[in-house]
Design an enzyme around this catalytic site. Structure first.
Site, PDB file in Angstrom:
ATOM      1  N   PHE A  88      11.677   1.291 -19.807  1.00 16.39           N
ATOM      2  CA  PHE A  88      11.248   2.453 -19.020  1.00 16.39           C
ATOM      3  C   PHE A  88      11.896   3.702 -19.568  1.00 16.39           C
ATOM      4  CE2 PHE A  88      11.896   5.309 -15.376  1.00 16.39           C
ATOM      5  CZ  PHE A  88      10.582   5.511 -15.050  1.00 16.39           C
ATOM      6  N   HIS A  89      11.124   4.525 -20.268  1.00 22.18           N
ATOM      7  CA  HIS A  89      11.665   5.745 -20.829  1.00 22.18           C
ATOM      8  C   HIS A  89      10.542   6.737 -21.093  1.00 22.18           C
ATOM      9  CE1 HIS A  89      10.173   4.431 -24.748  1.00 22.18           C
ATOM     10  NE2 HIS A  89      10.653   3.262 -24.420  1.00 22.18           N
TER      11      HIS A  89
END
Length: 88
Positions: free
Chosen positions: A33-34
Site C-alpha cells: 500500500f503506497h
C-alpha cells in the site's frame, strides 16, 4: 491509518457484506500500500514505462507528472516532491 484500513478490509470480508458485494479477499499490507513507485523509469526493453524525461513509451506528448515515478516513498509530505516532478 493502516490499522483502520486493515480493520475495514476485515469488516468487508464478513457476511453479509462479502456475500452481497462478492468480496473474497482484499490484499492490503504495509509494503503493497503506497502512493508511489508504480511506474518504472527504465529503457523500454528493460520493462520501463517512462524514460528519463518522464515521457510515456508508445505515446506522443504524454508525460507522467505524479508520485508514481518515485522509486521510494518520501519520508515527509509527498506534495513538494510531486510538485517538482510536475514542474519539469
Amino acid at each position: 491509518m493502516m490499522s483502520s484500513l486493515k480493520l475495514s478490509c476485515e469488516i468487508f470480508k464478513q457476511p453479509p457484506l462479502s456475500t452481497v458485494w462478492g468480496i473474497k479477499e482484499i490484499m492490503l499490507d504495509d509494503e503493497g500500500f503506497h502512493p508511489c513507485g508504480t511506474v518504472k523509469m527504465a529503457p523500454e526493453i528493460q520493462g520501463g514505462c517512462v524514460n528519463h524525461r518522464l515521457q510515456v513509451y508508445g505515446t506522443k506528448n504524454l508525460r507522467v507528472v505524479d508520485a508514481s515515478v518515485f522509486p521510494v516513498i518520501p519520508s515527509g509530505n509527498i506534495n513538494a516532491p510531486t510538485t517538482m516532478v510536475a514542474w519539469e
